[in-house]
Design a protein around this motif. Structure first.
Motif, mmCIF file in Angstrom:
data_model
loop_
_atom_site.group_PDB
_atom_site.id
_atom_site.type_symbol
_atom_site.label_atom_id
_atom_site.label_comp_id
_atom_site.label_asym_id
_atom_site.label_seq_id
_atom_site.Cartn_x
_atom_site.Cartn_y
_atom_site.Cartn_z
ATOM 1 N N LEU A 91 0.920 -1.053 0.030
ATOM 2 C CA LEU A 91 0.134 -0.023 0.194
ATOM 3 C C LEU A 91 0.962 1.114 -0.124
ATOM 4 O O LEU A 91 0.462 2.233 -0.480
ATOM 5 C CB LEU A 91 -0.846 -0.017 1.316
ATOM 6 N N ASP A 92 2.132 0.982 0.711
ATOM 7 C CA ASP A 92 3.002 2.319 0.607
ATOM 8 C C ASP A 92 4.157 2.102 -0.494
ATOM 9 O O ASP A 92 5.005 2.897 -0.292
ATOM 10 C CB ASP A 92 3.542 2.492 1.786
ATOM 11 N N MET A 117 7.933 3.763 -0.532
ATOM 12 C CA MET A 117 8.985 2.611 -0.435
ATOM 13 C C MET A 117 9.996 2.731 -1.429
ATOM 14 O O MET A 117 11.178 2.442 -1.213
ATOM 15 C CB MET A 117 8.348 1.263 -0.317
ATOM 16 N N LEU A 118 9.686 2.747 -2.514
ATOM 17 C CA LEU A 118 10.269 2.985 -3.745
ATOM 18 C C LEU A 118 11.431 4.060 -3.792
ATOM 19 O O LEU A 118 12.447 3.996 -4.062
ATOM 20 C CB LEU A 118 9.499 2.975 -5.094
ATOM 21 N N ILE A 130 15.252 4.034 -3.259
ATOM 22 C CA ILE A 130 16.344 4.506 -3.985
ATOM 23 C C ILE A 130 17.200 5.468 -3.711
ATOM 24 O O ILE A 130 18.619 5.494 -3.747
ATOM 25 C CB ILE A 130 15.416 5.059 -5.460
ATOM 26 N N ALA A 131 16.851 6.349 -2.599
ATOM 27 C CA ALA A 131 17.601 7.323 -1.767
ATOM 28 C C ALA A 131 18.478 6.667 -1.120
ATOM 29 O O ALA A 131 19.919 7.123 -1.148
ATOM 30 C CB ALA A 131 16.705 8.264 -1.186
ATOM 31 N N LYS A 132 18.278 5.520 -0.358
ATOM 32 C CA LYS A 132 19.169 4.648 0.363
ATOM 33 C C LYS A 132 20.257 4.159 -0.583
ATOM 34 O O LYS A 132 21.339 4.030 -0.189
ATOM 35 C CB LYS A 132 18.575 3.749 1.198
ATOM 36 N N PHE A 133 19.646 3.492 -1.597
ATOM 37 C CA PHE A 133 20.701 2.931 -2.655
ATOM 38 C C PHE A 133 21.715 3.793 -3.303
ATOM 39 O O PHE A 133 22.884 3.366 -3.255
ATOM 40 C CB PHE A 133 19.861 2.272 -3.797
ATOM 41 N N VAL A 158 7.355 1.737 9.335
ATOM 42 C CA VAL A 158 6.332 0.861 9.425
ATOM 43 C C VAL A 158 5.704 1.081 7.909
ATOM 44 O O VAL A 158 5.569 2.302 7.443
ATOM 45 C CB VAL A 158 5.213 1.077 10.531
ATOM 46 N N LYS A 159 5.625 -0.179 7.543
ATOM 47 C CA LYS A 159 4.988 -0.196 6.004
ATOM 48 C C LYS A 159 3.705 -1.220 5.867
ATOM 49 O O LYS A 159 3.697 -2.022 6.895
ATOM 50 C CB LYS A 159 5.935 -0.543 4.908
#
Length: 329
Positions: free
Chosen positions: A210-211, A215-216, A220-223, A266-267
């Motif tokens: 749902l998120d 999440m993507l 991507i920012a963490k990657f 939380v997701k």
């Protein structure tokens, strides 16, 4: 090769042919009084640490360990500098400068040769490259993340979903609750067993997460943060190139140059059998940065999710503690 005496160093001879080494240009003198206010530069400290580390590794390796003959007059503990240089196929003067902490540059190939000559284990080798400020181009060692202990730990988390992942978000292993909640990954090609890839391309993940959009973007920012540590490594470049080629959405988000740090979050997931699941992502680090190997546990954020995971385990007739579902990437 038999070397009976360590020659005294009187003057540094000129380096004749060292294609992998480039001397750093001279640094202009600092203004008067500058050294009173500014501490020693970080590169100088790192070079001194590198020099001390190399000396300590050299002194612990015996000639017999590397196939050399111990001379009767040997006084040097371990190997001599010229012996290391011979074993690594580098110039004696250059290696001496390296152990003296001089401002010289070195290629990954030469560092690899030095590490082999000094019989360094994977941890020592990694430390050598970090101190030298050089990216190790050698393929990854066997991942310590997939040890029997790590796999047992992953399974004891059941009925909570859990995975073992590397810094590129490749899912190296998962437990059965993970497969029940998010889908079985072992049937996928290895290159697709990756959280970024699945968030970008999987219709199932797009529908049930749902998120998903948030999440993507966050992943991507963490990657991107991780990519900065591994920008020249083939495995990272291959992963990035594949995502850029596969998804226009990824290309657009990657072009924003956003960065983010790891943190619990939380997701929400909509499971077709047990309904809404609110799961907190928790990371247990199995290796230090920049490797970032970790166990990722998906812990219920509320009592409803706790009960739902229990029902899911009952529906499958499985406790979730069976053999590992390995999914090497």
């Amino acid at each position: 090769m038999t070397i009976t005496a360590e020659p005294a160093v009187t003057a540094e001879p000129a380096v004749t042919a060292e294609p992998a080494v480039i001397a750093e240009p001279a640094v202009a003198a600092a203004p008067a009084g500058a050294h009173d206010a500014v501490p020693a530069a970080a590169p100088d400290i790192r070079r001194q640490e590198l020099a001390a580390f190399l000396r300590s590794r050299r002194e612990r390796v015996t000639p017999e360990q590397v196939g050399l003959v111990r001379g009767a007059r040997r006084r040097t503990p371990g190997l001599r500098r010229e012996e290391v240089a011979h074993l690594a196929a580098v110039g004696v003067t250059w290696y001496t400068w390296l152990e003296q902490g001089r401002a010289i540059r070195v290629s990954a190939q030469v560092l690899d040769a030095v590490a082999r000559a000094l019989l360094m284990d994977p941890t020592e080798r990694a430390h050598l490259f970090v101190l030298a400020g050089v990216i190790d181009q050698r393929p990854d060692y066997d991942c310590p993340l997939l040890s029997p202990t790590a796999l047992r730990l992953m399974h004891t988390i059941a009925p909570y979903p859990a995975t073992l992942q590397n810094a590129r978000y490749d899912v190296l292993a998962h437990n059965r609750p993970f497969a029940q909640v998010f889908g079985e990954l072992t049937a996928l090609p290895p290159r697709e067993r990756n959280c970024l890839w699945l968030l970008t391309t999987s219709a199932h993940w797009r529908e049930t997460f749902l998120d998903r959009d948030e999440m993507l973007r966050d992943l991507i920012a963490k990657f991107r943060v991780g990519m900065a540590e591994h920008v020249a490594e083939p495995a990272w470049k291959e992963r990035l190139d594949g995502l850029l080629a596969q998804s226009a959405e990824f290309r657009e988000l990657w072009g924003r140059h956003e960065v983010a740090t790891m943190s619990p979050h939380v997701k929400r997931y909509l499971h077709p059998e047990v309904g809404l699941l609110s799961l907190e992502h928790r990371n247990l680090w199995m290796a230090p940065q920049p490797q970032a190997h970790r166990l990722v546990a998906y812990v219920p954020a509320d009592e409803e999710t706790e009960r739902a995971l229990g029902r899911l385990a009952e529906l499958s007739g499985d406790s979730g503690t069976g053999p590992a579902e390995l999914s090497r990437a």
